[in-house]
Design an enzyme around this catalytic site. Structure first.
Site, short mmCIF file in Angstrom:
data_model
loop_
_atom_site.label_atom_id
_atom_site.label_comp_id
_atom_site.label_asym_id
_atom_site.label_seq_id
_atom_site.Cartn_x
_atom_site.Cartn_y
_atom_site.Cartn_z
N TYR A 17 -7.32 -7.88 -4.73
CA TYR A 17 -8.29 -8.97 -4.57
C TYR A 17 -9.59 -8.64 -5.30
O TYR A 17 -10.11 -9.45 -6.07
CB TYR A 17 -8.57 -9.21 -3.08
CG TYR A 17 -9.75 -10.12 -2.82
CD1 TYR A 17 -9.66 -11.48 -3.09
CD2 TYR A 17 -10.95 -9.63 -2.28
CE1 TYR A 17 -10.73 -12.33 -2.85
CE2 TYR A 17 -12.01 -10.47 -2.04
CZ TYR A 17 -11.91 -11.82 -2.32
OH TYR A 17 -12.97 -12.65 -2.08
N SER A 63 -17.26 -11.28 -5.28
CA SER A 63 -17.14 -10.67 -3.95
C SER A 63 -17.79 -9.30 -3.92
O SER A 63 -17.79 -8.58 -4.93
CB SER A 63 -15.66 -10.55 -3.57
OG SER A 63 -15.50 -9.77 -2.41
#
Length: 335
Positions: free
Chosen positions: A152, A127
Site C-alpha cells: 500500500y 499517505s
C-alpha cells in the site's frame, strides 16, 4: 468551480464533497462503492449528498478507463481531488493485485484524464505510510521515503512519482497530501476507533497491537477537510528556489508539491483507548499483541510547509474528536 471528487462515498471524500457543495461548488462524485468494508455505510454517506443542489454521481472504478474518460468529457472538471484508492496496510499483504489495479492503473487513468481535460489542479491522496522504515521524527516532506514496509505504501509513493512526471512533462499542477490517521464521525469500519467502539459496546475484547505502545498522529476529519480545501484552492507553480543539485522531495521546478496533513501531535494508542473508554463509559477488555506486519511503530507529522503555504492549523483535540465520533456511532447504529 466544477470539482470532480473520486472516492466521494468514502470517509474523507463524502465530508469534502459536503463542504465544497456548502460553499457553492459543483461536485461530481465518482466511486465504485466496493465491498472492502460495509457498502451500506458508503451508501448512507452518499445519500446525504445526493439531494444537494450541484451534486451528481458516477458509479464506476478508477481502473475503468472508458467510464473515467466519459466522466471528464461530460462534466469538464476544473479541478480534481483523487481520494479513491484501495485502502488498508494489512489488506495489501492479502490481496496485492487490488492495489496495483486501483492505486496504479487507476491513478494513471486519472493523470491522463486530467492532462487531456486541461484540469487546473489535481490534488491526490498520498499517505503517511510512505515513511515506512524511517525512524526520524517528526516525519518531514523534506526527507527521503525510499523504504516502504507495505505494498500500500509503495503504491502511494509511486503516485507521487507519477504525479511529478506529469507535472514535469505536461505542466499539470499536482499536489499530494500525505494523510495521517484520520478519524471522526462517518469513519471507516476497518480503522481502530470504529473497531474498538463496536467491540467495547458489544462486550467483546479488543486486540491492542504493539501492547498499545505505538503512537499515531490522529487527525480529526474536519481538520483534514479544511486542509484539503486550502490546498485545492492554492494551485502550485514551479518552486523558484528548487535546487537541482540538492533537490527537496517536496517541491520541484515543475508545478508540484507534496505536503503532510496531520495533527502534529502524536498520541499513544493506550491513551487513545483510555479516552474512548471515558467517552463510552465502559472499560475495554484488552488482548495485547505484538506489532502487525506492515505497521510502523510511530507516526508524527511535521506540517510546517502546509501551515506556511495555506495557513493550515488543526485544532481538534482527541477528547473532542472521539466524543463526536461516539455520539455519531450511538445515533447511527442505535447503540
Amino acid at each position: 468551480m466544477r470539482i470532480l471528487v473520486t472516492g466521494a462515498a468514502g470517509f474523507i471524500g463524502s465530508a469534502l464533497s459536503e463542504r465544497l457543495l456548502a460553499r457553492g461548488d459543483e461536485v461530481l462524485g465518482y466511486d465504485n462503492l466496493n465491498a472492502y468494508y460495509d457498502p451500506t455505510l458508503k451508501e448512507a454517506r452518499l445519500a446525504r449528498l445526493t439531494p444537494t443542489q450541484g451534486f451528481s454521481f458516477v458509479r464506476a472504478s478508477l481502473e475503468d478507463r472508458p467510464a473515467m474518460e466519459r466522466a471528464f468529457t461530460d462534466f469538464k472538471p476544473q479541478r480534481v481531488v483523487n481520494l479513491a484508492a484501495q485502502a488498508g496496510v494489512r489488506y495489501s499483504i492479502e490481496n496485492p493485485h487490488a492495489y496495483v489495479e486501483s492505486n496504479l492503473v487507476g491513478f494513471i487513468n486519472i493523470l491522463e484524464a486530467c492532462r487531456h481535460g486541461h484540469v487546473e489542479h489535481l490534488v491526490y491522496a498520498s499517505s503517511s505510510s510512505v515513511y515506512g522504515a524511517n525512524r526520524k521524527l517528526p516525519f518531514s516532506v523534506r526527507d527521503a521515503v525510499d523504504h516502504p514496509v507495505s505494498l500500500y505504501a509503495a503504491t502511494k509513493k509511486a503516485n507521487e512519482l507519477m504525479a511529478h512526471t506529469y507535472s514535469h512533462l505536461y505542466r499539470l499542477p499536482t499536489t499530494g497530501l500525505r494523510f495521517f490517521t484520520v478519524y471522526g464521525p462517518w469513519g471507516r469500519p476497518d480503522m481502530a476507533l470504529f473497531l474498538f467502539t463496536r467491540r467495547i459496546l458489544a462486550g467483546e475484547p479488543i486486540e491492542v497491537f504493539n501492547h498499545g505502545k505505538h503512537t499515531r498522529d490522529f487527525t480529526y476529519i474536519d481538520d483534514i477537510v479544511e486542509g484539503v480545501i486550502r490546498t485545492l484552492d492554492r494551485v502550485p507553480d514551479g518552486d523558484p528556489g528548487f535546487d537541482a543539485l540538492n533537490p527537496s522531495p517536496a517541491t520541484s521546478a515543475a508545478p508540484y508539491r507534496v505536503y503532510n496533513i496531520g495533527n502534529h501531535q502524536p498520541v499513544e494508542l493506550a491513551h487513545y483507548i483510555e479516552v474512548l473508554e471515558a467517552k463510552l463509559g465502559r472499560k475495554a477488555e484488552k488482548i495485547l499483541l505484538p506489532l502487525q506486519p506492515g505497521d510502523v511503530p510511530d507516526t508524527f507529522a511535521d506540517v510546517e510547509e502546509l501551515r506556511r503555504d495555506t495557513g493550515y492549523s488543526p485544532s481538534t483535540s482527541i477528547e473532542t474528536g472521539i466524543g463526536r465520533f461516539v455520539d455519531w456511532y450511538r445515533a447511527f447504529y442505535k447503540r
